[in-house]
Design a protein around this motif. Structure first.
Motif, PDB file in Angstrom:
ATOM      1  N   VAL A  84       0.851  -1.192   0.000  1.00 28.45           N
ATOM      2  CA  VAL A  84       0.000   0.000   0.000  1.00 28.45           C
ATOM      3  C   VAL A  84       0.883   1.236   0.000  1.00 28.45           C
ATOM      4  O   VAL A  84       1.952   1.262   0.627  1.00 28.45           O
ATOM      5  CB  VAL A  84      -0.916  -0.011   1.242  1.00 28.45           C
ATOM      6  N   GLY A  85       0.436   2.283  -0.683  1.00 30.66           N
ATOM      7  CA  GLY A  85       1.214   3.512  -0.769  1.00 30.66           C
ATOM      8  C   GLY A  85       1.411   4.186   0.579  1.00 30.66           C
ATOM      9  O   GLY A  85       0.518   4.170   1.430  1.00 30.66           O
ATOM     10  N   THR A  86       2.594   4.788   0.763  1.00 29.68           N
ATOM     11  CA  THR A  86       2.888   5.584   1.963  1.00 29.68           C
ATOM     12  C   THR A  86       3.373   6.947   1.494  1.00 29.68           C
ATOM     13  O   THR A  86       4.569   7.252   1.570  1.00 29.68           O
ATOM     14  CB  THR A  86       3.948   4.907   2.848  1.00 29.68           C
ATOM     15  N   PRO A  87       2.460   7.779   0.996  1.00 27.34           N
ATOM     16  CA  PRO A  87       2.860   9.068   0.414  1.00 27.34           C
ATOM     17  C   PRO A  87       3.458  10.013   1.437  1.00 27.34           C
ATOM     18  O   PRO A  87       3.319   9.812   2.657  1.00 27.34           O
ATOM     19  CB  PRO A  87       1.538   9.615  -0.134  1.00 27.34           C
ATOM     20  N   GLU A  88       4.111  11.048   0.938  1.00 27.11           N
ATOM     21  CA  GLU A  88       4.733  12.037   1.820  1.00 27.11           C
ATOM     22  C   GLU A  88       3.673  12.906   2.474  1.00 27.11           C
ATOM     23  O   GLU A  88       2.779  13.439   1.809  1.00 27.11           O
ATOM     24  CB  GLU A  88       5.702  12.907   1.011  1.00 27.11           C
ATOM     25  N   GLY A  89       3.762  13.059   3.793  1.00 23.91           N
ATOM     26  CA  GLY A  89       2.844  13.911   4.531  1.00 23.91           C
ATOM     27  C   GLY A  89       3.247  15.368   4.453  1.00 23.91           C
ATOM     28  O   GLY A  89       4.254  15.733   3.833  1.00 23.91           O
ATOM     29  N   ASP A  90       2.480  16.229   5.113  1.00 23.21           N
ATOM     30  CA  ASP A  90       2.705  17.668   4.991  1.00 23.21           C
ATOM     31  C   ASP A  90       3.997  18.138   5.643  1.00 23.21           C
ATOM     32  O   ASP A  90       4.502  19.219   5.325  1.00 23.21           O
ATOM     33  CB  ASP A  90       1.509  18.445   5.565  1.00 23.21           C
ATOM     34  N   GLN A  91       4.577  17.341   6.540  1.00 21.42           N
ATOM     35  CA  GLN A  91       5.843  17.693   7.176  1.00 21.42           C
ATOM     36  C   GLN A  91       7.001  16.832   6.670  1.00 21.42           C
ATOM     37  O   GLN A  91       8.077  16.838   7.262  1.00 21.42           O
ATOM     38  CB  GLN A  91       5.712  17.533   8.698  1.00 21.42           C
ATOM     39  N   GLY A  92       6.786  16.114   5.577  1.00 19.55           N
ATOM     40  CA  GLY A  92       7.830  15.257   5.024  1.00 19.55           C
ATOM     41  C   GLY A  92       7.790  13.832   5.533  1.00 19.55           C
ATOM     42  O   GLY A  92       8.505  12.969   5.036  1.00 19.55           O
ATOM     43  N   GLN A  93       6.955  13.565   6.528  1.00 25.02           N
ATOM     44  CA  GLN A  93       6.865  12.224   7.095  1.00 25.02           C
ATOM     45  C   GLN A  93       6.070  11.296   6.176  1.00 25.02           C
ATOM     46  O   GLN A  93       5.290  11.742   5.353  1.00 25.02           O
ATOM     47  CB  GLN A  93       6.186  12.285   8.487  1.00 25.02           C
ATOM     48  N   ALA A  94       6.296  10.001   6.315  1.00 28.08           N
ATOM     49  CA  ALA A  94       5.521   9.023   5.555  1.00 28.08           C
ATOM     50  C   ALA A  94       4.114   8.938   6.125  1.00 28.08           C
ATOM     51  O   ALA A  94       3.928   8.829   7.334  1.00 28.08           O
ATOM     52  CB  ALA A  94       6.196   7.658   5.604  1.00 28.08           C
ATOM     53  N   GLU A  95       3.120   8.997   5.255  1.00 30.97           N
ATOM     54  CA  GLU A  95       1.717   8.896   5.675  1.00 30.97           C
ATOM     55  C   GLU A  95       1.341   7.420   5.760  1.00 30.97           C
ATOM     56  O   GLU A  95       1.352   6.701   4.766  1.00 30.97           O
ATOM     57  CB  GLU A  95       0.821   9.624   4.674  1.00 30.97           C
ATOM     58  N   LEU A  96       0.981   6.971   6.959  1.00 29.84           N
ATOM     59  CA  LEU A  96       0.786   5.545   7.206  1.00 29.84           C
ATOM     60  C   LEU A  96      -0.672   5.124   7.321  1.00 29.84           C
ATOM     61  O   LEU A  96      -0.949   3.946   7.561  1.00 29.84           O
ATOM     62  CB  LEU A  96       1.520   5.146   8.496  1.00 29.84           C
ATOM     63  N   LYS A  97      -1.613   6.030   7.152  1.00 27.90           N
ATOM     64  CA  LYS A  97      -3.007   5.675   7.413  1.00 27.90           C
ATOM     65  C   LYS A  97      -3.535   4.609   6.450  1.00 27.90           C
ATOM     66  O   LYS A  97      -4.335   3.758   6.841  1.00 27.90           O
ATOM     67  CB  LYS A  97      -3.897   6.913   7.373  1.00 27.90           C
ATOM     68  N   TYR A  98      -3.088   4.645   5.204  1.00 31.41           N
ATOM     69  CA  TYR A  98      -3.562   3.645   4.235  1.00 31.41           C
ATOM     70  C   TYR A  98      -2.992   2.269   4.564  1.00 31.41           C
ATOM     71  O   TYR A  98      -3.686   1.252   4.448  1.00 31.41           O
ATOM     72  CB  TYR A  98      -3.161   4.054   2.811  1.00 31.41           C
TER      73      TYR A  98
END
Length: 437
Positions: A84-98
């Motif tokens: 599953v994708g872990t796109p870049e969050g607004d602060q550069g962190q990996a977005e893990l919700k998906y």
């Protein structure tokens, strides 16, 4: 072995096809019904040379199928891959919700003990956290293995069968034994590590390659100022086996779905543990400055960009992919539009993605010649064959002003000069006397 793959994006599709090709029974899950219907017909949602041929072969041999149902895919399987994708969050962190949502859905559907294999790129500590969270949702034992991917867009089909290594990170010996058996068919060296080490290997590898790119680009800028030729310098460096020739091609910086996201995520990890990674911060800054320097050459030549027709040749971040995520071309076009330029663009594969991004603000053409017809300048951004095989005299013949700025050093400057083209590239400086103090 029966395997389920959750997520049919770039990594999930190539992984599923690869596992089926070496003999496993693979069911891939995606929530998009139309996408799944196309996949079952052998139609790939991504542009990747060779992928559809393998899809069709494995579908016809009943080794590969696609579904929207977690229950159908997971029923009775021993191993589930999360891609599953872990796109870049607004602060550069990996977005893990998906990722966490997909893991939760897997836990709710399992009917027997499973090994959960995480292909997604995640920050250090994520796999352990996910295991703790999902184990609380089921009475069945769930072992977790970190198995980061090292696929290059455009050569992913080759890479999955000819990679340098397969990394398996876990503390569960039985799970590692199972995954080793699954991957033996690839014939690639397997490295066994702990969970956290496997997670870090992916980030560290991409950050190091990004560092090589920023290093050679900064060196190219020094060559421009001192009369050096970065192509000769790169060759000389690359002949040293300790350094290697890969990723020493000067240009306008890295892009795509991995390097920008992974360098930003690793930087956030370092901040979180209060270990400043200043070198990586500068790698990111250099990458951005390289795009701005490229534009500065155009501004220096044309002075005013308002109303000038600028052809952008290449949209994808590299050849043999339609991926425009974080592509240098996207930033360049955005800056040109801000300054009032009239932008035309060509890419043999990524035009449709460019249209989705810019709509009618940019004119997309079916050939490079159509893009630079009557243009005041042409920018070489992606080194597609369809672009770099353009005859130099075509620029002189068709452009309003034969100004060509080559961000990939893909043309012979002498041939361009003979054709009467005002040609500029990266890292090739005029010899001048230096006073070193």
């Amino acid at each position: 072995m029966k395997i389920a793959v959750i997520g049919v994006g770039y990594v999930g599709l190539v992984t599923g096809v690869g596992l089926a090709t070496i003999g496993h029974q693979v069911t891939c899950v995606d929530v998009d019904e139309n996408k799944v219907a196309q996949l079952n017909e052998g139609i790939s949602p991504i542009y990747e040379p060779g992928i559809e041929k393998l899809m069709i072969e494995n579908i016809n041999e009943n080794k590969l199928s696609f579904t929207t149902s977690y229950e159908k895919a997971i029923a009775g399987v021993d191993v589930v891959y999360l891609a599953v994708g872990t796109p870049e969050g607004d602060q550069g962190q990996a977005e893990l919700k998906y990722l966490k949502l997909a893991a939760k859905q897997v836990a709710e559907c399992v009917t027997n003990p499973i090994t959960l294999v995480v292909k997604s790129t995640v920050p250090v500590g994520t796999n352990r956290e996910v295991q703790n969270e999902i184990q609380s949702l089921t009475s069945h034992s769930i072992s977790i293995v970190s198995n980061p991917e090292f696929l290059r867009e455009g050569t992913a089909v080759y890479d999955i069968f000819h990679g340098d290594r397969i990394v398996l990170g876990s503390e569960d010996k039985e799970a590692l034994k199972k995954l080793t058996e699954i991957n033996e068919g690839f014939g690639i060296p397997i490295l066994i590590t702990g969970l956290e080490s496997a997670e870090m290997i992916k980030y560290a590898s991409n950050a190091f390659l990004a560092t090589k790119i920023s290093f050679i680009n900064e060196l190219a800028n020094i060559c421009e100022a001192t009369g050096g030729d970065i192509r000769e310098v790169s060759r000389g460096m690359g002949m040293d086996r300790r350094i290697g020739a890969a990723f020493l091609q000067a240009g306008i910086g890295y892009g795509g779905s991995c390097f920008p996201k992974d360098t930003a995520a690793l930087l956030q990890i370092s901040k979180k543990v209060d270990i400043p990674f200043e070198m990586l911060q500068e790698v990111i800054h250099i990458n951005q400055r390289q795009r701005d320097r490229f534009l500065d050459k155009l501004r220096s030549e044309l002075k005013i960009l308002t109303g000038k027709k600028i052809a952008v040749l290449g949209l994808a971040f590299k050849p043999d992919t339609d991926d425009i995520r974080e592509a240098p071309a996207i930033y360049i076009i955005q800056e040109l539009l801000k300054e009032g330029a009239v932008v035309t663009a060509f890419d043999p594969i990524a035009n449709n993605n460019g249209i989705k991004q810019f709509g009618q603000m940019v004119t997309f053409t079916d050939s490079p010649e159509e893009a630079f017809l009557e243009a005041d300048a042409a920018l070489i951004v992606t080194e597609w064959d369809e672009i770099v095989q353009t005859a130099p005299n075509q620029f002189k013949k068709l452009m309003k002003q034969p100004v060509v700025i080559d961000g990939r050093n893909s043309f012979d400057e002498k041939a361009m000069e003979r054709a009467g083209v005002n040609y500029m590239n990266v890292g090739i400086g005029e010899i001048k006397e230096l006073v070193l103090e």
